[in-house]
Design an enzyme around this catalytic site. Sequence first.
Site, short mmCIF file in Angstrom:
data_model
loop_
_atom_site.label_atom_id
_atom_site.label_comp_id
_atom_site.label_asym_id
_atom_site.label_seq_id
_atom_site.Cartn_x
_atom_site.Cartn_y
_atom_site.Cartn_z
N HIS A 243 -4.46 0.94 11.68
CA HIS A 243 -4.17 -0.38 12.29
C HIS A 243 -5.56 -0.85 12.72
O HIS A 243 -6.51 -0.37 13.29
CB HIS A 243 -3.58 -0.01 13.90
CG HIS A 243 -3.05 -0.82 14.61
ND1 HIS A 243 -3.80 -2.36 14.83
CD2 HIS A 243 -1.79 -1.35 15.26
CE1 HIS A 243 -3.01 -3.17 15.50
NE2 HIS A 243 -1.96 -2.44 15.73
N HIS B 109 0.80 -1.28 0.12
CA HIS B 109 0.18 0.22 0.14
C HIS B 109 0.87 1.26 -0.01
O HIS B 109 0.41 2.32 0.46
CB HIS B 109 -0.92 -0.05 1.42
CG HIS B 109 -1.93 -1.03 1.07
ND1 HIS B 109 -3.02 -0.99 0.42
CD2 HIS B 109 -1.90 -2.54 1.93
CE1 HIS B 109 -3.81 -2.36 0.65
NE2 HIS B 109 -3.06 -2.92 1.40
N ASN C 293 -10.15 -2.95 1.92
CA ASN C 293 -9.82 -3.15 0.48
C ASN C 293 -10.94 -2.99 -0.39
O ASN C 293 -11.99 -2.90 0.06
CB ASN C 293 -8.95 -4.39 0.05
CG ASN C 293 -7.76 -4.54 0.83
OD1 ASN C 293 -7.01 -3.60 0.87
ND2 ASN C 293 -7.18 -5.91 0.86
#
Length: 712
Positions: A341, A77, A150
């Site tokens: 996170h 990413h 995603n």
Amino acid sequence: MSKPKQNDNSTSKSEDLQKNKEDGKDQSMTTNQGLKVNDTNNSLKAGERGATLLEDFILREKITHFDHERIPERIVHARGSGAHGHFELYESQEKYTKAGIFTDTSRKTPVFVRFSTVAGSKGSADLARDVRGFATKFYTEEGVFDLVGNNMPIFFIQDAMKFPDLIHSVKPEPNREIPQAASAHDTFYDFVSHTPETLHNQIWLMSDRAIPRSFRMMEGFGIHTFRLINEEGKSHFVKFHWKPLLGVHSITWDEAVKIHGADSDFHRRDLWDAIEAGQYPEWELGFQIVPEEDEHKFDFDLLDPTKLIPEEMVPVKRIGKMTLNRNPDNFFAETEQVAFHPGHLVPGIDFTNDPLLQGRLFSYTDTQLSRLGSPNFHEIPINRPVNEVHNNQRDAHMRMTINKGKTAYFPNSIGGGCPHLAKMAEGGFTSYEERVDAKKVRERSESFSDHYSQPALFYRSLQDWEKEHLAAAYAFEIGKCTYDHIKKRMLYLISQIDKDLAQKVSESLGMEIPSEIENPVNQAIGADADVEKHQPKEKKNYLEKSEALSQTHLKTDRITSRKIAVLVSDGFDGKALMEMKEALEEKGAVIQLLATHGGTVKCDKGKEHQVDAALLTTESVLFDAVFVPGGEKSVNALLEEAKAKKFINEALKHCKAIAVSKEGEQLLDATYGKEFKEDACVFINKNPQKFIEGIAKHRNWEREEKAKKIPA
């Protein structure tokens, strides 16, 4: 609806210059210590032509800071784009969760979203065939909640232990550092062909979902099954979905290849420009809720991150809307330094035993320590929670907080017992009390071994044009491999998903489909594991089709922010242009005048119009539709321009809407357009509304087979 900015470049540029001047008003240059600087062009020397002096602390500070400006890029990413916005809840979800963000409809929760590609480096191009990251940071009153997902609802692997292997395989091959941002090479397909759990995400990667038209036109998914916990402590399983209000749209591979050369920042620019124009991207957040008692009622395992829940089995309940309405002020400070996170939760949300999710809870903290250099990454402005932070953590690199007092431990009496522990009733986080009674083993549940059923469901759910694109993508990717045994293994695995798909791919490769191969997962399990137990299970058909898996059913009638190329030269029909322009801009489309030259062009009434781009400097693939107004002089000039004809031909080839008025039909006749006059998305002397309806379809894919004869 917010109107797009007018195409008056000189005005916008002068406004920007004035704003920049005002922002920097009366600001003297200083060092980082606040010392005013009167020369930042020359180092301190022993005479005008003498040696530079070591005592030049201003030079040393400037050079040292520059030398350390680059931090390690994300391993995955790395290529990203971000934006600020907010989330608003439609109605309380207190039945399922006590999280304030999902129960308090009076809140307007700030968010920051980062979109990204997975495989490429920070400097790679936007249009790679790849999974897109869709990570959202909610700055809630109870703390930060990160939904790190995603644009595909499943992942490649089932256990985080295999993540380094997956990424090592898809990254550039280490002996030669190529290919960049591409999965079409030996090491990736060697890994995939030995790891059939990858097949579901792999088939999504081969679909058009892997090359979205825009970040604003793709779905987002939390991938994992999480828990929602209500005030009574009752748990429900949940999968998170982002549904774009502009619909879900993609581009073709041929366009992607050309956009790479025409504008490698295509997605980044698209997001930035839409927000600057006031055309704010919007998504609705959806929940798929499964009662805890229904955990085992499906033909797949809810804890398997390579499986989705078909919406026909569990509908997506849309519970709120996210709007992105502000671009970052500084790319590095915000988009690059933002630290997501999956372990950043708030009360009312909790984990499940998904083994990929469990591994991510370790990996993300470790990654931020490596990239941002300190456990104090939460103090970087883009990562700070909006509520106050109180704990006994101290020091470390780049500490920003100046803690007062002598106690940095708990329990204590000197500090009055502060900071005290929060009770659950006061918003204190407590983990869900799930009973655990098991042996410590390095094994995987046999319920994770169905690797063919869901890829087959995905393929069956696609329209014919989507299937053709998917088969072509497989043929291209596998065709790039140089080892025949890898190609054969892939053909066998694809045949287990769908025999017709495998046949199309095999014909393109000029190879036979093997009738059998060695056990697919021999190398993908432990050395002492039961090999037969973990072989892919027989394919099931628990649902014939799922409409939500095809982009055909995820459209909208909006054309907001769609870019329309208007081909003109001096003498064009001004009335036809203004009628079309007003109708399109009323619906939020962006009109750009493309002329045979830069500067300005005159319409048939002698009025000057600003040119947005000369034909020489732009490409058809950067636009969603094309309009050619009449005007004999204008059309004659366009007929002399090869680029104008190429514009029409490429728009036809890529199945886009095209409109012409009066003499503009002559340009259509000078291209392959003469063979498409009966096409459903080619409009000759039609009213603007018909053109708008054609643009809203995104593409007329029924044209594609006939359009294949148009040269690339």
